[in-house]
Design a protein around this motif. Sequence first.
Motif, PDB file in Angstrom:
ATOM      1  N   ALA A   1       0.778  -1.168   0.008  1.00  0.00           N
ATOM      2  CA  ALA A   1      -0.062  -0.108  -0.004  1.00  0.00           C
ATOM      3  C   ALA A   1       0.921   1.242  -0.008  1.00  0.00           C
ATOM      4  O   ALA A   1       0.622   2.201  -0.938  1.00  0.00           O
ATOM      5  N   ASN A   2       2.049   1.371   0.797  1.00  0.00           N
ATOM      6  CA  ASN A   2       2.776   2.310   0.811  1.00  0.00           C
ATOM      7  C   ASN A   2       3.554   2.688  -0.623  1.00  0.00           C
ATOM      8  O   ASN A   2       3.481   3.679  -1.058  1.00  0.00           O
ATOM      9  N   ALA A   3       3.900   1.568  -1.015  1.00  0.00           N
ATOM     10  CA  ALA A   3       4.415   1.515  -2.476  1.00  0.00           C
ATOM     11  C   ALA A   3       3.539   2.129  -3.624  1.00  0.00           C
ATOM     12  O   ALA A   3       3.809   2.962  -4.398  1.00  0.00           O
ATOM     13  N   GLU A   4       2.234   1.700  -3.682  1.00  0.00           N
ATOM     14  CA  GLU A   4       1.203   2.130  -4.393  1.00  0.00           C
ATOM     15  C   GLU A   4       0.885   3.714  -4.250  1.00  0.00           C
ATOM     16  O   GLU A   4       0.881   4.246  -5.176  1.00  0.00           O
ATOM     17  N   LYS A   5       1.071   4.124  -2.975  1.00  0.00           N
ATOM     18  CA  LYS A   5       0.863   5.605  -2.743  1.00  0.00           C
ATOM     19  C   LYS A   5       1.873   6.332  -3.156  1.00  0.00           C
ATOM     20  O   LYS A   5       1.711   7.524  -3.692  1.00  0.00           O
ATOM     21  N   ARG A   6       3.117   5.893  -2.854  1.00  0.00           N
ATOM     22  CA  ARG A   6       4.073   6.671  -3.440  1.00  0.00           C
ATOM     23  C   ARG A   6       4.281   6.835  -4.908  1.00  0.00           C
ATOM     24  O   ARG A   6       4.557   7.623  -5.457  1.00  0.00           O
ATOM     25  N   PHE A   7       3.977   5.736  -5.549  1.00  0.00           N
ATOM     26  CA  PHE A   7       4.068   5.516  -6.959  1.00  0.00           C
ATOM     27  C   PHE A   7       2.920   6.662  -7.638  1.00  0.00           C
ATOM     28  O   PHE A   7       3.307   7.296  -8.557  1.00  0.00           O
ATOM     29  N   ALA A   8       1.872   6.417  -6.896  1.00  0.00           N
ATOM     30  CA  ALA A   8       0.657   7.578  -7.586  1.00  0.00           C
ATOM     31  C   ALA A   8       1.252   9.024  -7.295  1.00  0.00           C
ATOM     32  O   ALA A   8       0.789   9.598  -8.130  1.00  0.00           O
ATOM     33  N   ALA A   9       1.829   9.392  -6.250  1.00  0.00           N
ATOM     34  CA  ALA A   9       2.168  10.665  -5.840  1.00  0.00           C
ATOM     35  C   ALA A   9       3.111  11.178  -6.740  1.00  0.00           C
ATOM     36  O   ALA A   9       3.172  12.061  -7.260  1.00  0.00           O
ATOM     37  N   VAL A  10       4.199  10.141  -7.155  1.00  0.00           N
ATOM     38  CA  VAL A  10       5.352  10.590  -7.928  1.00  0.00           C
ATOM     39  C   VAL A  10       4.991  10.426  -9.352  1.00  0.00           C
ATOM     40  O   VAL A  10       5.339  11.273 -10.203  1.00  0.00           O
ATOM     41  N   CYS A  11       4.535   9.255  -9.908  1.00  0.00           N
ATOM     42  CA  CYS A  11       4.672   8.997 -11.197  1.00  0.00           C
ATOM     43  C   CYS A  11       3.259   9.207 -11.879  1.00  0.00           C
ATOM     44  O   CYS A  11       3.398   9.286 -13.096  1.00  0.00           O
ATOM     45  N   GLU A  12       2.217   9.138 -11.017  1.00  0.00           N
ATOM     46  CA  GLU A  12       0.861   9.326 -11.647  1.00  0.00           C
ATOM     47  C   GLU A  12       0.497  10.760 -11.744  1.00  0.00           C
ATOM     48  O   GLU A  12      -0.681  11.274 -12.107  1.00  0.00           O
ATOM     49  N   ALA A  13       1.281  11.733 -11.057  1.00  0.00           N
ATOM     50  CA  ALA A  13       0.929  13.003 -11.105  1.00  0.00           C
ATOM     51  C   ALA A  13       1.177  13.626 -12.447  1.00  0.00           C
ATOM     52  O   ALA A  13       1.685  13.006 -13.247  1.00  0.00           O
ATOM     53  N   THR A  14       0.310  14.655 -12.814  1.00  0.00           N
ATOM     54  CA  THR A  14       0.558  15.583 -13.798  1.00  0.00           C
ATOM     55  C   THR A  14       1.188  16.911 -13.663  1.00  0.00           C
ATOM     56  O   THR A  14       0.795  17.672 -13.165  1.00  0.00           O
ATOM     57  N   PRO A  15       2.505  16.789 -14.317  1.00  0.00           N
ATOM     58  CA  PRO A  15       3.405  15.859 -15.117  1.00  0.00           C
ATOM     59  C   PRO A  15       4.150  14.916 -13.922  1.00  0.00           C
ATOM     60  O   PRO A  15       4.193  15.491 -12.845  1.00  0.00           O
ATOM     61  N   PRO A  16       4.664  13.933 -14.341  1.00  0.00           N
ATOM     62  CA  PRO A  16       5.389  13.169 -13.575  1.00  0.00           C
ATOM     63  C   PRO A  16       6.515  13.851 -12.934  1.00  0.00           C
ATOM     64  O   PRO A  16       7.409  14.573 -13.485  1.00  0.00           O
ATOM     65  N   LYS A  17       6.631  13.446 -11.928  1.00  0.00           N
ATOM     66  CA  LYS A  17       8.123  14.125 -11.097  1.00  0.00           C
ATOM     67  C   LYS A  17       9.409  13.623 -11.578  1.00  0.00           C
ATOM     68  O   LYS A  17       9.446  12.628 -12.343  1.00  0.00           O
ATOM     69  N   ALA A  18      10.484  14.387 -11.332  1.00  0.00           N
ATOM     70  CA  ALA A  18      11.577  13.922 -12.130  1.00  0.00           C
ATOM     71  C   ALA A  18      12.201  12.632 -11.548  1.00  0.00           C
ATOM     72  O   ALA A  18      12.767  12.014 -12.165  1.00  0.00           O
ATOM     73  N   ASN A  19      11.937  12.131 -10.090  1.00  0.00           N
ATOM     74  CA  ASN A  19      12.412  10.970  -9.546  1.00  0.00           C
ATOM     75  C   ASN A  19      11.417   9.727  -9.909  1.00  0.00           C
ATOM     76  O   ASN A  19      11.687   8.867  -9.215  1.00  0.00           O
ATOM     77  N   CYS A  20      10.595   9.943 -10.865  1.00  0.00           N
ATOM     78  CA  CYS A  20       9.843   8.834 -11.090  1.00  0.00           C
ATOM     79  C   CYS A  20      10.339   7.659 -11.619  1.00  0.00           C
ATOM     80  O   CYS A  20      10.239   6.562 -11.079  1.00  0.00           O
ATOM     81  N   HIS A  21      11.473   7.675 -12.456  1.00  0.00           N
ATOM     82  CA  HIS A  21      12.201   6.397 -13.091  1.00  0.00           C
ATOM     83  C   HIS A  21      12.906   5.795 -11.992  1.00  0.00           C
ATOM     84  O   HIS A  21      12.738   4.470 -11.739  1.00  0.00           O
ATOM     85  N   ALA A  22      13.532   6.645 -11.252  1.00  0.00           N
ATOM     86  CA  ALA A  22      14.288   5.993 -10.004  1.00  0.00           C
ATOM     87  C   ALA A  22      13.494   5.233  -9.101  1.00  0.00           C
ATOM     88  O   ALA A  22      13.615   4.308  -8.366  1.00  0.00           O
ATOM     89  N   LEU A  23      12.124   5.956  -8.650  1.00  0.00           N
ATOM     90  CA  LEU A  23      11.143   5.298  -7.717  1.00  0.00           C
ATOM     91  C   LEU A  23      10.557   4.109  -8.310  1.00  0.00           C
ATOM     92  O   LEU A  23      10.330   3.199  -7.773  1.00  0.00           O
ATOM     93  N   ALA A  24      10.251   4.099  -9.807  1.00  0.00           N
ATOM     94  CA  ALA A  24       9.789   2.810 -10.573  1.00  0.00           C
ATOM     95  C   ALA A  24      10.988   1.737 -10.415  1.00  0.00           C
ATOM     96  O   ALA A  24      10.446   0.657  -9.912  1.00  0.00           O
ATOM     97  N   ALA A  25      12.051   2.046 -10.602  1.00  0.00           N
ATOM     98  CA  ALA A  25      13.148   0.817 -10.583  1.00  0.00           C
ATOM     99  C   ALA A  25      13.233   0.403  -9.061  1.00  0.00           C
ATOM    100  O   ALA A  25      13.238  -0.846  -8.906  1.00  0.00           O
TER     101      ALA A  25
END
Length: 117
Positions: free
Chosen positions: A33-57
């Motif tokens: 659940a924590n990972a889902e929240k972090r992913f939504a906040a960083v990578c599903e934001a409009t526009p995605p934040k700069a650290n999205c790829h690092a977080l995804a990895a």
Amino acid sequence: MLKRIALITLTGLALAAPAALAANPAHIEARIANAEKRFAAVCEATPPKANCHALAAKIVAGMDRIEARLGERIAKIEHRCGTASTAKGCHDAADRLAKLKELNARAEALEAKARGI
């Protein structure tokens, strides 16, 4: 001398804690659940934040570890309990297996979303 003992103790605790906590499905569920929240906040934001790829990895690596642990637990329960629910500790095996499989599916879905970035 005291510093050395403290360092050894803390290192031992740091190595033992993740294994002990991973045995608890509620802890695994909270991690997902924590990972889902972090992913939504960083990578599903409009526009995605700069650290999205690092977080995804990091999420992909974390979900791989969680899936491996869940797979081990599922296999262990299936091996020990099989279809007979009369063995010791197997009275709620079906419920535990269902919960672990649901958590595994959530981890796989999040990992697939993170790989898609």
